[in-house]
Design an enzyme around this catalytic site. Structure first.
Site, PDB file in Angstrom:
ATOM      1  N   SER A  60       0.842  -1.201   0.000  1.00 20.53           N
ATOM      2  CA  SER A  60       0.000   0.000   0.000  1.00 20.53           C
ATOM      3  C   SER A  60       0.876   1.248   0.000  1.00 20.53           C
ATOM      4  CB  SER A  60      -0.930   0.003   1.221  1.00 20.53           C
ATOM      5  OG  SER A  60      -0.195  -0.251   2.405  1.00 20.53           O
ATOM      6  N   ASP A  98       5.738  -6.872   2.534  1.00 25.40           N
ATOM      7  CA  ASP A  98       4.914  -7.376   1.428  1.00 25.40           C
ATOM      8  C   ASP A  98       5.789  -7.711   0.224  1.00 25.40           C
ATOM      9  OD1 ASP A  98       2.175  -7.758   1.639  1.00 25.40           O
ATOM     10  OD2 ASP A  98       1.690  -5.629   1.358  1.00 25.40           O
ATOM     11  N   LYS A 128       4.891 -11.322   3.260  1.00 24.02           N
ATOM     12  CA  LYS A 128       3.479 -11.600   3.006  1.00 24.02           C
ATOM     13  C   LYS A 128       3.248 -11.692   1.511  1.00 24.02           C
ATOM     14  CE  LYS A 128       0.087  -8.399   3.707  1.00 24.02           C
ATOM     15  NZ  LYS A 128      -0.456  -8.239   2.358  1.00 24.02           N
ATOM     16  N   GLU A 130      -0.017 -12.440  -1.549  1.00 22.15           N
ATOM     17  CA  GLU A 130      -1.471 -12.350  -1.707  1.00 22.15           C
ATOM     18  C   GLU A 130      -2.024 -13.518  -2.505  1.00 22.15           C
ATOM     19  OE1 GLU A 130      -2.835  -8.632  -3.319  1.00 22.15           O
ATOM     20  OE2 GLU A 130      -1.925  -7.455  -1.710  1.00 22.15           O
ATOM     21  N   GLU A 197      -9.044  -9.780   4.222  1.00 15.52           N
ATOM     22  CA  GLU A 197      -9.394  -8.390   3.868  1.00 15.52           C
ATOM     23  C   GLU A 197     -10.765  -8.315   3.198  1.00 15.52           C
ATOM     24  OE1 GLU A 197      -6.401  -6.054   1.875  1.00 15.52           O
ATOM     25  OE2 GLU A 197      -7.818  -4.420   1.449  1.00 15.52           O
TER      26      GLU A 197
HETATM   27  O1  KIV Z   1      -0.373  -3.418   1.713  1.00 14.72           O
HETATM   28  C1  KIV Z   1      -1.084  -3.354   2.730  1.00 14.72           C
HETATM   29  O2  KIV Z   1      -1.182  -2.321   3.403  1.00 14.72           O
HETATM   30  C2  KIV Z   1      -1.825  -4.545   3.114  1.00 14.72           C
HETATM   31  C3  KIV Z   1      -2.796  -4.425   4.239  1.00 14.72           C
HETATM   32  C4  KIV Z   1      -4.058  -3.841   3.730  1.00 14.72           C
HETATM   33  C5  KIV Z   1      -3.018  -5.715   4.913  1.00 14.72           C
HETATM   34  O3  KIV Z   1      -1.657  -5.568   2.527  1.00 14.72           O
END
Ligand code: KIV
Length: 300
Positions: A60, A98, A128, A130, A197
């Site tokens: 994000s 991420d 993380k 997705e 989410e």
């Molecule tokens: O990138 C991000 O901020 C996220 C959150 C919404 C969990 O993946």
């Protein structure tokens, strides 16, 4: 070994770093896990002092700090720079980075190589990724390579176009079953935790009965083991689109604009700087300086 429960009132110097067993313990004890995103040194320090449990260097950040229209364009190099800055600002929270779009989907080898960059170059505790489906294999490969991995199901912004836009997922039985199957497959693959989410709270309640790892929700109701929000949403650092699930706790952008406007006004009206913002020099030193400079230029 588990760590003692942390409270935000514990002085930062006395808190122990949050570990994987500590997160699992929190889930066991039904103690809500607090997660927030951060993208730079000062926001990491804020998360540290506020006593959160987990910090996510979310992609994000592509939108909140890099100004892209979506999370898709952000590169691994850009994300590593953000993650390194966050690492420097954190001592206690568990740091998750991420994996950006296009950096892990193609093969297990690609996923491992990218994840290793975040661990080695940025000091991330975990990564993380997705989605379910093929991404379950990637998650398994990462776990088997010794890299703690967090899953993310429901609304997955990297593939929002394929999902029909940024909208809630799992709103009928078939769609909810797909979310549940992805979550269970990621759990079975070795994810240490998972983000849910934008799914209906009732769907979360049903899936939670089958989960054995910490689930962190964002727009997924109250029955998850913890919650995550994007820092810029919760603090009001940007004023763009705000999803229904955001609760705003401050209006920081308004305050920043107020401060910069006041500064600009002060400069324009010569109200800043004043004597107290200025360095001094002994008068005799000033005289010596003047004596060594050529005479004033006269304007004709
Ligand atoms: O990138 C991000 O901020 C996220 C959150 C919404 C969990 O993946």
């Amino acid at each position: 070994m588990s760590t003692a429960p942390k409270t935000p009132d514990t002085p930062t110097d006395d808190r122990l770093p949050v570990t994987l067993p500590a997160l699992a313990d929190k889930r066991e004890r039904d103690e809500p896990i607090v997660m927030v995103t951060a993208y730079d040194f000062p926001s990491a320090q804020v998360a540290e002092v506020a006593g959160v449990d987990m910090v996510l260097v979310g992609d994000s950040g592509a939108m909140t700090v890099l100004g892209y229209d979506s999370t898709v364009p952000v590169s691994v190099d850009e994300m590593v720079v953000l993650a390194r800055a966050v690492r420097r600002g954190l001592k206690t929270p568990f740091l998750v980075a991420d994996l950006p779009f296009g950096s892990y989907e193609a093969s297990d080898a690609q996923a491992i190589a990218t994840a290793q960059r975040f661990v080695k170059e940025a000091g991330a505790d975990a990564v993380k990724l997705e989605g379910g489906g093929k991404m379950v294999d990637r998650a398994r490969a990462l776990a088997e390579a010794g890299i703690p991995v967090m899953g993310h199901v429901g609304l997955t912004p990297q593939t929002a176009t394929a999902l029909g836009g940024y909208k809630a997922q799992g709103r009928n039985a078939d769609a909810a079953l797909r979310v549940a199957e992805d979550a269970l497959a990621l759990q079975e693959a070795g994810c240490f935790a998972i983000v849910f989410e934008a799914i209906p709270a009732e769907v979360t309640d049903v899936i939670m009965q089958h989960m054995e790892i910490p689930v962190i929700g964002i727009g997924a109701g109250a029955s998850t083991d913890g919650q995550v929000l994007v820092l810029h949403d919760l603090l009001g650092i940007h004023d763009g689109f705000q999803p229904k699930f955001v609760k705003r706790y401050a209006d920081v952008k308004k305050e920043m604009v107020r401060g910069v406007r006041e500064y600009a006004e002060d400069v324009r009206t010569r109200g800043f700087p004043k004597a107290e913002h200025t360095y001094g020099i002994a008068p005799e030193e000033l005289d010596r300086l003047r004596a060594q400079l050529p005479p004033h230029r006269t304007v004709v």
